[in-house]
Design a protein around this motif. Structure first.
Motif, PDB file in Angstrom:
ATOM      1  N   PHE A 116       5.659  -1.364  -3.127  1.00 18.35           N
ATOM      2  CA  PHE A 116       4.776  -0.840  -4.153  1.00 18.35           C
ATOM      3  C   PHE A 116       5.571  -0.700  -5.436  1.00 18.35           C
ATOM      4  O   PHE A 116       6.794  -0.765  -5.420  1.00 18.35           O
ATOM      5  N   ARG A 117       4.883  -0.514  -6.550  1.00 12.58           N
ATOM      6  CA  ARG A 117       5.594  -0.328  -7.810  1.00 12.58           C
ATOM      7  C   ARG A 117       4.843   0.658  -8.690  1.00 12.58           C
ATOM      8  O   ARG A 117       3.628   0.839  -8.550  1.00 12.58           O
ATOM      9  N   GLN A 118       5.598   1.280  -9.576  1.00 12.41           N
ATOM     10  CA  GLN A 118       5.005   2.228 -10.508  1.00 12.41           C
ATOM     11  C   GLN A 118       5.651   2.056 -11.870  1.00 12.41           C
ATOM     12  O   GLN A 118       6.867   2.237 -12.008  1.00 12.41           O
ATOM     13  N   ALA A 119       4.839   1.709 -12.841  1.00 12.10           N
ATOM     14  CA  ALA A 119       5.294   1.572 -14.218  1.00 12.10           C
ATOM     15  C   ALA A 119       5.072   2.901 -14.942  1.00 12.10           C
ATOM     16  O   ALA A 119       4.216   3.699 -14.537  1.00 12.10           O
ATOM     17  N   PRO A 120       5.805   3.156 -16.008  1.00 12.05           N
ATOM     18  CA  PRO A 120       5.644   4.413 -16.749  1.00 12.05           C
ATOM     19  C   PRO A 120       4.204   4.622 -17.196  1.00 12.05           C
ATOM     20  O   PRO A 120       3.570   3.728 -17.744  1.00 12.05           O
ATOM     21  N   GLY A 121       3.670   5.815 -16.919  1.00 14.32           N
ATOM     22  CA  GLY A 121       2.319   6.149 -17.331  1.00 14.32           C
ATOM     23  C   GLY A 121       1.223   5.537 -16.486  1.00 14.32           C
ATOM     24  O   GLY A 121       0.041   5.673 -16.821  1.00 14.32           O
ATOM     25  N   ARG A 122       1.611   4.883 -15.408  1.00 15.49           N
ATOM     26  CA  ARG A 122       0.610   4.224 -14.568  1.00 15.49           C
ATOM     27  C   ARG A 122       0.718   4.735 -13.136  1.00 15.49           C
ATOM     28  O   ARG A 122       1.748   5.260 -12.717  1.00 15.49           O
ATOM     29  N   GLU A 123      -0.343   4.547 -12.376  1.00 14.82           N
ATOM     30  CA  GLU A 123      -0.322   4.931 -10.971  1.00 14.82           C
ATOM     31  C   GLU A 123       0.465   3.904 -10.156  1.00 14.82           C
ATOM     32  O   GLU A 123       0.592   2.740 -10.553  1.00 14.82           O
ATOM     33  N   ARG A 124       0.944   4.367  -9.038  1.00 16.68           N
ATOM     34  CA  ARG A 124       1.626   3.462  -8.116  1.00 16.68           C
ATOM     35  C   ARG A 124       0.636   2.418  -7.615  1.00 16.68           C
ATOM     36  O   ARG A 124      -0.516   2.742  -7.297  1.00 16.68           O
ATOM     37  N   GLU A 125       1.099   1.171  -7.520  1.00 14.36           N
ATOM     38  CA  GLU A 125       0.212   0.097  -7.089  1.00 14.36           C
ATOM     39  C   GLU A 125       0.848  -0.754  -5.994  1.00 14.36           C
ATOM     40  O   GLU A 125       2.066  -0.890  -5.919  1.00 14.36           O
ATOM     41  N   PHE A 126       0.000  -1.322  -5.199  1.00 17.48           N
ATOM     42  CA  PHE A 126       0.427  -2.193  -4.114  1.00 17.48           C
ATOM     43  C   PHE A 126       0.976  -3.492  -4.674  1.00 17.48           C
ATOM     44  O   PHE A 126       0.429  -4.051  -5.617  1.00 17.48           O
ATOM     45  N   VAL A 127       2.046  -3.988  -4.039  1.00 21.24           N
ATOM     46  CA  VAL A 127       2.622  -5.273  -4.419  1.00 21.24           C
ATOM     47  C   VAL A 127       2.516  -6.275  -3.267  1.00 21.24           C
ATOM     48  O   VAL A 127       1.954  -7.359  -3.427  1.00 21.24           O
TER      49      VAL A 127
ATOM     50  N   ARG B 254       2.214  -1.248  13.646  1.00 16.45           N
ATOM     51  CA  ARG B 254       2.552  -2.649  13.430  1.00 16.45           C
ATOM     52  C   ARG B 254       1.741  -3.332  12.342  1.00 16.45           C
ATOM     53  O   ARG B 254       2.207  -4.305  11.735  1.00 16.45           O
ATOM     54  N   ALA B 255       0.535  -2.856  12.110  1.00 18.60           N
ATOM     55  CA  ALA B 255      -0.366  -3.556  11.196  1.00 18.60           C
ATOM     56  C   ALA B 255      -0.051  -3.224   9.742  1.00 18.60           C
ATOM     57  O   ALA B 255       0.103  -2.055   9.375  1.00 18.60           O
ATOM     58  N   ALA B 256      -0.010  -4.247   8.920  1.00 17.29           N
ATOM     59  CA  ALA B 256       0.231  -4.047   7.498  1.00 17.29           C
ATOM     60  C   ALA B 256      -1.067  -3.695   6.790  1.00 17.29           C
ATOM     61  O   ALA B 256      -2.137  -4.213   7.127  1.00 17.29           O
ATOM     62  N   VAL B 257      -0.969  -2.816   5.801  1.00 14.76           N
ATOM     63  CA  VAL B 257      -2.119  -2.416   5.001  1.00 14.76           C
ATOM     64  C   VAL B 257      -1.705  -2.364   3.543  1.00 14.76           C
ATOM     65  O   VAL B 257      -0.518  -2.364   3.221  1.00 14.76           O
ATOM     66  N   THR B 258      -2.715  -2.292   2.660  1.00 17.02           N
ATOM     67  CA  THR B 258      -2.409  -2.290   1.236  1.00 17.02           C
ATOM     68  C   THR B 258      -2.474  -0.909   0.591  1.00 17.02           C
ATOM     69  O   THR B 258      -2.063  -0.747  -0.549  1.00 17.02           O
ATOM     70  N   SER B 259      -3.000   0.076   1.314  1.00 19.40           N
ATOM     71  CA  SER B 259      -3.144   1.419   0.748  1.00 19.40           C
ATOM     72  C   SER B 259      -1.869   2.216   0.907  1.00 19.40           C
ATOM     73  O   SER B 259      -1.358   2.376   2.034  1.00 19.40           O
ATOM     74  N   ASP B 260      -1.376   2.795  -0.173  1.00 20.30           N
ATOM     75  CA  ASP B 260      -0.145   3.568  -0.083  1.00 20.30           C
ATOM     76  C   ASP B 260      -0.324   4.833   0.756  1.00 20.30           C
ATOM     77  O   ASP B 260       0.643   5.347   1.314  1.00 20.30           O
ATOM     78  N   ARG B 261      -1.551   5.310   0.884  1.00 18.33           N
ATOM     79  CA  ARG B 261      -1.792   6.535   1.639  1.00 18.33           C
ATOM     80  C   ARG B 261      -1.552   6.340   3.128  1.00 18.33           C
ATOM     81  O   ARG B 261      -1.405   7.326   3.859  1.00 18.33           O
ATOM     82  N   ARG B 262      -1.498   5.112   3.565  1.00 17.06           N
ATOM     83  CA  ARG B 262      -1.351   4.839   4.983  1.00 17.06           C
ATOM     84  C   ARG B 262       0.078   4.493   5.375  1.00 17.06           C
ATOM     85  O   ARG B 262       0.319   4.035   6.487  1.00 17.06           O
ATOM     86  N   TYR B 263       1.006   4.703   4.455  1.00 19.45           N
ATOM     87  CA  TYR B 263       2.408   4.497   4.760  1.00 19.45           C
ATOM     88  C   TYR B 263       3.061   5.850   5.023  1.00 19.45           C
ATOM     89  O   TYR B 263       2.760   6.832   4.359  1.00 19.45           O
ATOM     90  N   ASP B 264       3.966   5.871   5.981  1.00 13.79           N
ATOM     91  CA  ASP B 264       4.523   7.127   6.463  1.00 13.79           C
ATOM     92  C   ASP B 264       5.857   7.492   5.826  1.00 13.79           C
ATOM     93  O   ASP B 264       6.213   8.668   5.765  1.00 13.79           O
TER      94      ASP B 264
END
Length: 124
Positions: A37-48, A102-112
């Motif tokens: 994931f990435r986060q630019a200044p002033g922006r929300e974290r986003e999936f990469v 094992r399953a990959a997802v795109t939502s950051d909320r589902r990462y531990d």
């Protein structure tokens, strides 16, 4: 204790390349989906990008598709993000994340688990 340590960030000119690495410990890496994931200044974290436990399934944000490649080496407990044709808008702090499944997802909320991040700066 799970640790994710990113490396490989830095300053690069537009059109250049970087490879990020994320070394994992304290979890069963070969059973864990991984994401960037990435986060630019002033922006929300986003999936990469994300990759499942085996590397057989990968997912990318539309903004990086065709330019970035996620891969993993389960023998080294490491996930990589190869970034080519970098653009100034790719400038951000890049974070590695792991799931306990094992399953990959795109939502950051589902990462531990999360790393501390590595800065990527692309100059024009």
């Amino acid at each position: 204790q799970v640790q994710l340590v990113e490396s490989g960030g830095g300053l690069v000119q537009a059109g250049g390349s970087l490879r990020l690495s994320c070394a994992a410990s304290g979890l069963i890496f070969s059973s864990s989906a991984m994401g960037w994931f990435r986060q630019a200044p002033g922006r929300e974290r986003e999936f990469v990008a994300a990759i499942d436990w085996s590397g057989g399934n990968t997912y990318y944000a539309d903004s990086v598709k065709g330019r970035f490649t996620i891969s993993r080496d389960n023998a080294k407990n490491t996930v990589y993000l190869q970034m080519n044709s970098l653009k100034p808008e790719d400038t951000a702090v890049y974070y590695c994340a792991a799931r306990a499944t094992r399953a990959a997802v795109t939502s950051d909320r589902r990462y531990d688990y999360w790393g501390q991040g590595t800065q990527v700066t692309v100059s024009s």
